[in-house]
Design an enzyme around this catalytic site. Structure first.
Site, PDB file in Angstrom:
ATOM      1  N   PRO A  86      45.588  31.262  35.921  1.00  0.00           N
ATOM      2  CA  PRO A  86      46.537  31.254  37.049  1.00  0.00           C
ATOM      3  C   PRO A  86      47.209  29.903  37.245  1.00  0.00           C
ATOM      4  O   PRO A  86      48.120  29.774  38.057  1.00  0.00           O
ATOM      5  CB  PRO A  86      45.651  31.623  38.250  1.00  0.00           C
ATOM      6  N   GLU A 113      34.260  31.768  37.201  1.00  0.00           N
ATOM      7  CA  GLU A 113      35.201  30.918  37.948  1.00  0.00           C
ATOM      8  C   GLU A 113      36.076  30.084  37.009  1.00  0.00           C
ATOM      9  O   GLU A 113      36.767  29.165  37.434  1.00  0.00           O
ATOM     10  CB  GLU A 113      34.449  30.028  38.939  1.00  0.00           C
ATOM     11  N   ARG A 151      56.418  43.877  21.897  1.00  0.00           N
ATOM     12  CA  ARG A 151      57.679  44.632  22.038  1.00  0.00           C
ATOM     13  C   ARG A 151      58.879  43.851  21.517  1.00  0.00           C
ATOM     14  O   ARG A 151      59.914  44.429  21.221  1.00  0.00           O
ATOM     15  CB  ARG A 151      57.909  45.018  23.509  1.00  0.00           C
ATOM     16  N   ASP A 166      66.247  46.933  27.923  1.00  0.00           N
ATOM     17  CA  ASP A 166      65.211  46.871  28.953  1.00  0.00           C
ATOM     18  C   ASP A 166      65.541  45.822  30.014  1.00  0.00           C
ATOM     19  O   ASP A 166      66.277  44.867  29.745  1.00  0.00           O
ATOM     20  CB  ASP A 166      63.855  46.479  28.325  1.00  0.00           C
TER      21      ASP A 166
HETATM   22  C1  LIG Z   1      38.355  34.553  38.634  1.00  0.00           C
HETATM   23  S1  LIG Z   1      39.460  33.786  37.529  1.00  0.00           S
HETATM   24  C2  LIG Z   1      39.141  32.071  37.797  1.00  0.00           C
HETATM   25  C3  LIG Z   1      40.126  31.422  38.708  1.00  0.00           C
HETATM   26  C4  LIG Z   1      39.847  29.929  38.942  1.00  0.00           C
HETATM   27  N1  LIG Z   1      38.658  29.735  39.684  1.00  0.00           N
HETATM   28  C5  LIG Z   1      41.026  29.295  39.668  1.00  0.00           C
HETATM   29  O1  LIG Z   1      41.013  29.258  40.887  1.00  0.00           O
HETATM   30  O2  LIG Z   1      41.985  28.829  39.021  1.00  0.00           O
HETATM   31  C6  LIG Z   1      38.736  34.106  35.954  1.00  0.00           C
HETATM   32  C7  LIG Z   1      39.700  34.107  34.783  1.00  0.00           C
HETATM   33  O3  LIG Z   1      40.665  35.122  34.945  1.00  0.00           O
HETATM   34  C8  LIG Z   1      41.862  34.740  34.285  1.00  0.00           C
HETATM   35  N2  LIG Z   1      42.959  34.808  35.256  1.00  0.00           N
HETATM   36  C9  LIG Z   1      42.869  34.939  36.589  1.00  0.00           C
HETATM   37  N3  LIG Z   1      44.064  34.997  37.175  1.00  0.00           N
HETATM   38  C10 LIG Z   1      44.976  34.920  36.187  1.00  0.00           C
HETATM   39  C11 LIG Z   1      46.397  34.932  36.151  1.00  0.00           C
HETATM   40  N4  LIG Z   1      47.119  35.006  37.250  1.00  0.00           N
HETATM   41  N5  LIG Z   1      46.999  34.833  34.942  1.00  0.00           N
HETATM   42  C12 LIG Z   1      46.286  34.732  33.808  1.00  0.00           C
HETATM   43  N6  LIG Z   1      44.937  34.729  33.771  1.00  0.00           N
HETATM   44  C13 LIG Z   1      44.274  34.816  34.954  1.00  0.00           C
HETATM   45  C14 LIG Z   1      41.663  33.341  33.736  1.00  0.00           C
HETATM   46  O4  LIG Z   1      41.334  33.417  32.366  1.00  0.00           O
HETATM   47  C15 LIG Z   1      40.487  32.839  34.566  1.00  0.00           C
HETATM   48  O5  LIG Z   1      39.745  31.854  33.889  1.00  0.00           O
END
Ligand SMILES: C[S@@+](CC[C@H](N)C(=O)[O-])C[C@H]1O[C@@H](n2cnc3c(N)ncnc32)[C@H](O)[C@@H]1O
Length: 251
Positions: A86, A113, A151, A166
């Site tokens: 994220p 996490e 795609r 698209d």
């Molecule tokens: C519960 S999340 C961890 C979030 C982290 N504690 C933070 O606040 O940045 C677990 C995993 O989900 C994936 N993930 C979560 N949200 C994402 C997003 N918006 N885009 C891409 N991957 C995501 C990532 O690989 C991340 O390490």
């Protein structure tokens, strides 16, 4: 040249969405390659764990460096290594087209996490997010990326346009579409679509795309701009908005 996606995950069994449908068929034909690497197979922990408590305390667990790093090293040619996260810039169509020209891309799926920062510092080239929210693991994000990038790989979409109509491909949203029957609950398909006049249909669809984008994603139109002809087409549909439309003309 074909693109291979290497996916590092502790859940290799949950990738059905990209193993079926358009993307699954492309993989079966060898137009793209999808290789899943189970991080858990590489752990040296005697209990098979791939996570541990964060130093300094805090919520939840973190993925440990050793299994992820060894799994990544086993790939041989990882190409561009992307962490789904994220924290990264948001994935968009432009980025998908850029990634589709690569031969190898390795996707690291976080869980818990997140990851020990040393993994990110030593093996990750880029972080990519699928949106400004948090999901529970990188697998869904990796599937979104694999699907959207595939795609854009020539030959994956079985039609001659290759996704160019698209939404998002040319900075516009797709025009509204209709299929049979001609009349459904008293509502008719627009006559022009039944006319067989290709030039009129093309114009009607361009106007539909412009209108959809103007109404639903004005931010996209502001970024892309309009040609004088496009502005005329759009103004004819919504004369009351002429001033806003003229302001979007870029020459
Ligand atoms: C519960 S999340 C961890 C979030 C982290 N504690 C933070 O606040 O940045 C677990 C995993 O989900 C994936 N993930 C979560 N949200 C994402 C997003 N918006 N885009 C891409 N991957 C995501 C990532 O690989 C991340 O390490």
């Amino acid at each position: 040249m074909m693109i291979t996606f290497n996916i590092l995950t502790i859940f290799p069994d949950i990738f059905a969405p990209v193993e079926n449908g358009v993307v699954g068929r492309a993989a079966a034909k060898g137009i793209i390659g999808i290789r899943k690497i189970n991080i858990r197979d590489f752990t040296l922990d005697k209990h098979g764990n791939t996570d541990d408590y964060p130093y300094g305390g805090g919520d939840g667990m973190l993925m440990t460096a050793q299994p992820v790093t060894d799994a990544w090293r086993s790939i041989g040619n990882p190409g561009l290594t992307v962490l789904l996260s994220p924290k990264g810039p948001r994935l968009d169509q432009c980025k998908c087209m850029e990634l589709a020209s690569l031969e190898h891309i390795t996707l690291v799926c976080g869980r818990y996490e997140g990851l020990d920062q040393r993994i990110i510092d030593s093996i990750v080239d880029e972080e990519i997010s699928i949106g400004d929210y948090v999901i529970s693991g990188g697998e869904i994000a990796a599937m979104v990326l694999v699907d959207a990038v595939s795609r854009m790989v020539p030959g994956v979409l079985g039609n001659e346009n290759g996704g160019t109509n698209d939404s998002h491909f040319n900075g516009l949203l797709e025009y509204p579409q209709y299929t049979r029957p001609e009349v459904f609950e008293g509502i008719r398909v627009p006559d022009v679509l039944l006319s067989g006049n290709h030039e009129e249909i093309r114009k009607y669809r361009l106007a539909g795309s412009l209108l959809e984008t103007f109404r639903k994603r004005p931010d996209m139109l502001a970024k892309r701009g309009l040609s004088r002809k496009e502005a005329e087409l759009l103004s004819a549909l919504i004369p009351g908005e002429s001033a806003r439309i003229i302001a979007l003309i870029k020459e």
